[in-house]
Scaffold this active site. Structure first.
Site, mmCIF file in Angstrom:
data_model
loop_
_atom_site.group_PDB
_atom_site.id
_atom_site.type_symbol
_atom_site.label_atom_id
_atom_site.label_comp_id
_atom_site.label_asym_id
_atom_site.label_seq_id
_atom_site.Cartn_x
_atom_site.Cartn_y
_atom_site.Cartn_z
ATOM 1 N N ARG A 202 0.822 -1.210 0.000
ATOM 2 C CA ARG A 202 0.000 0.000 0.000
ATOM 3 C C ARG A 202 0.857 1.262 0.000
ATOM 4 N NH1 ARG A 202 -5.125 -1.823 3.797
ATOM 5 N NH2 ARG A 202 -6.469 -2.286 2.019
ATOM 6 N N LYS B 166 -20.023 -16.521 2.329
ATOM 7 C CA LYS B 166 -21.459 -16.412 2.509
ATOM 8 C C LYS B 166 -22.187 -15.711 1.371
ATOM 9 C CE LYS B 166 -22.203 -15.046 6.983
ATOM 10 N NZ LYS B 166 -21.764 -14.007 7.951
ATOM 11 N N GLY C 157 -10.736 -8.830 -0.051
ATOM 12 C CA GLY C 157 -9.531 -9.027 0.753
ATOM 13 C C GLY C 157 -8.988 -10.439 0.668
ATOM 14 N N GLY D 87 -13.147 -3.976 1.274
ATOM 15 C CA GLY D 87 -14.525 -3.521 1.453
ATOM 16 C C GLY D 87 -14.945 -2.516 0.396
HETATM 17 P P1 ADP Z 1 -13.286 -11.884 -0.086
HETATM 18 O O1 ADP Z 1 -12.588 -11.334 1.137
HETATM 19 O O2 ADP Z 1 -12.331 -12.111 -1.219
HETATM 20 O O3 ADP Z 1 -14.463 -11.058 -0.481
HETATM 21 P P2 ADP Z 1 -14.830 -13.702 1.491
HETATM 22 O O4 ADP Z 1 -14.442 -12.974 2.727
HETATM 23 O O5 ADP Z 1 -16.216 -13.572 1.026
HETATM 24 O O6 ADP Z 1 -13.830 -13.342 0.295
HETATM 25 O O7 ADP Z 1 -14.594 -15.272 1.697
HETATM 26 C C1 ADP Z 1 -13.342 -15.820 2.021
HETATM 27 C C2 ADP Z 1 -13.479 -17.033 2.904
HETATM 28 O O8 ADP Z 1 -14.410 -17.963 2.386
HETATM 29 C C3 ADP Z 1 -12.174 -17.757 3.020
HETATM 30 O O9 ADP Z 1 -11.689 -17.635 4.341
HETATM 31 C C4 ADP Z 1 -12.515 -19.212 2.656
HETATM 32 O O10 ADP Z 1 -11.911 -20.153 3.510
HETATM 33 C C5 ADP Z 1 -14.017 -19.229 2.832
HETATM 34 N N1 ADP Z 1 -14.625 -20.314 2.049
HETATM 35 C C6 ADP Z 1 -14.508 -20.550 0.726
HETATM 36 N N2 ADP Z 1 -15.135 -21.672 0.363
HETATM 37 C C7 ADP Z 1 -15.679 -22.183 1.493
HETATM 38 C C8 ADP Z 1 -16.451 -23.357 1.784
HETATM 39 N N3 ADP Z 1 -16.778 -24.225 0.827
HETATM 40 N N4 ADP Z 1 -16.840 -23.569 3.059
HETATM 41 C C9 ADP Z 1 -16.489 -22.673 4.030
HETATM 42 N N5 ADP Z 1 -15.776 -21.567 3.823
HETATM 43 C C10 ADP Z 1 -15.372 -21.318 2.569
HETATM 44 MG MG MG Z 2 -13.098 -11.445 3.261
#
Ligand code: ADP
Ligand code: MG
Length: 396
Positions: A36, A203, A353, A376
């Site tokens: 950063r 989620k 992230g 975010g």
């Molecule tokens: P980002 O930060 O890129 O937006 P998220 O925070 O939405 O991504 O999701 C990341 C998390 O989702 C990771 O820690 C990963 O382990 C979890 N994840 C991915 N697939 C699964 C799964 N099948 N079951 C449970 N957790 C999962």
């Molecule tokens: Mg995340």
């Protein structure tokens, strides 16, 4: 809408307040990843190379107690910045007052000053984070011009971005901010087709905004990761112990009905008996058996997704395809990331992230066109929301 950019300003002899995003990982005064800081260099260099005085403001972590201050001083960041710029950087351990004002008044053209963590102001009534009107006005009074280069905080209205902007005749975007707006903005508003979105992560509830905003814009939406199994439940498939948000099943049905064959789900998955890397695991198609949870997409899904990606011209990726933190469930994320990196004439963008962490950890980052510096903020951008920090930058 086109925004005023730092290069539109005449910065010579001017005190230029620059809101940067120096919110780097730091432990015991040691900076983990200085990406950063590096990302802010073009804007800082532009200002000092053109005879301006660069006065930098940034937050670092969250300040809740007096003790947090010792751990979250920007001093080590100022030191790293000095190494990167190869010139002295003045650090002022204050966010207001005589010491800061004198230091600013003593600056010569081309000098760089970093003031203390803007969130030190949060201890007394969250002045920075709640955009206290007096604070934004005070900081604005310290400079002649204002540049916002902190994309990572653009989704928040703080004193150091929106507050200063509203007390200045003009607010310009820095080069990093300009780049983020260009790549994310073009992808969402003006993509080259086929435009494919890859959405994953834990989620559905975190990604609903992104799904609904991209539903009308993307040609295909690939779904993977934990949110897949709420869609499985909506299709009437069994889900075993997989992550499912039962209160989102109806919504998943609605999204599937609206999306038709735009929505691509994995046909197979890697399932395990426990949420652990060394748990017994296997590949299954369709229904997830009792006693198992799906932790990654399977090999057929990887092939399907690669076919969808093959002729894409724009790809936005948000959210890993599986629990990539555990090596046994990282393959889906790795293979999809590799496929992205191998696309020839395509603009590839990663936001989020954990997706960014995954891309770096898996070594595919250098092949990606643009990795957003804001977790975010990039998510809210992809949701089609107006980000207050960007809205406060002057349009041209
Ligand atoms: P980002 O930060 O890129 O937006 P998220 O925070 O939405 O991504 O999701 C990341 C998390 O989702 C990771 O820690 C990963 O382990 C979890 N994840 C991915 N697939 C699964 C799964 N099948 N079951 C449970 N957790 C999962
Ligand atoms: Mg995340």
């Amino acid at each position: 809408m086109a925004k005023l950019i730092v290069s539109d300003l005449d910065v010579t002899d001017k005190k230029v307040l620059i809101r940067v995003d120096f919110n780097v990982p730091i432990k015991d005064g040691v900076i983990g990843d200085d990406n950063r800081i590096v990302a802010a260099l073009p804007t800082i260099n532009y200002v000092i190379d053109n005879g301006g005085k660069a006065i930098l403001l940034s937050h670092l972590g969250r300040i809740k107690t007096e003790e947090d201050k010792a751990k979250l001083s920007l001093r080590p960041v100022a030191e790293r910045l000095s190494e990167l710029l190869k010139k002295p950087v003045t650090f002022v351990p204050a966010t207001r007052g005589k010491e800061l004002e004198d230091a600013i008044n003593n600056m010569k053209d081309g000098d760089v000053l970093v003031m203390e963590n803007t969130r030190f102001e949060d201890l007394d009534g969250k002045k920075e984070s709640k955009n206290d009107p007096e604070l934004g006005k005070y900081w604005a009074s310290l400079g002649d011009l204002y540049v916002n280069d902190a994309f990572g905080t653009a989704h928040r209205a703080h004193a150091s971005n929106v507050g200063i902007s509203s007390n200045m005749p003009q607010a310009a975007a820095g080069f990093l901010m300009e780049k983020e707006i260009k790549f994310l903005g073009d992808a969402v508003e003006n993509p080259r087709h086929p435009f494919v979105a890859i959405l994953g992560g834990a989620k559905v509830s975190d990604k609903i905004g992104v799904i609904s905003n991209l539903l009308n814009k993307a040609d295909k939406i690939i779904v993977g990761g934990g949110m897949t199994y709420t869609f499985y439940a909506a299709k009437g498939l069994t889900v075993g112990k997989s992550l499912v948000e039962t209160d989102k099943i109806d919504l998943a049905k609605q999204i599937m009905a609206e999306a038709g064959d735009k929505l691509v789900l994995p046909v197979d998955n890697v399932v395990a008996t426990e949420f652990a890397n060394d748990a017994p695991h296997k590949v299954v198609e369709g229904n997830i058996p009792d006693g198992y949870m799906a932790l990654d997409i399977g090999p057929k899904a990887i092939e399907d997704f690669k076919k969808v990606l093959a002729d894409a011209k724009t790809v936005v990726w948000n959210g890993p395809m599986g629990v990539f933190e555990m090596p046994n469930y990282a393959k889906g994320t790795l293979e999809i990331g590799k496929a992205l990196g191998e696309l020839k004439d395509a603009t590839t963008i990663i936001g989020g992230g954990d997706s960014t962490a995954a891309a770096k950890q898996l070594g595919i980052a250098p092949q990606i066109t643009h990795i957003s510096t804001g977790g975010g903020a990039s998510l809210e951008y992809l949701e089609g929301k107006e980000l207050p920090g960007i809205a406060a930058i002057t349009n041209k």
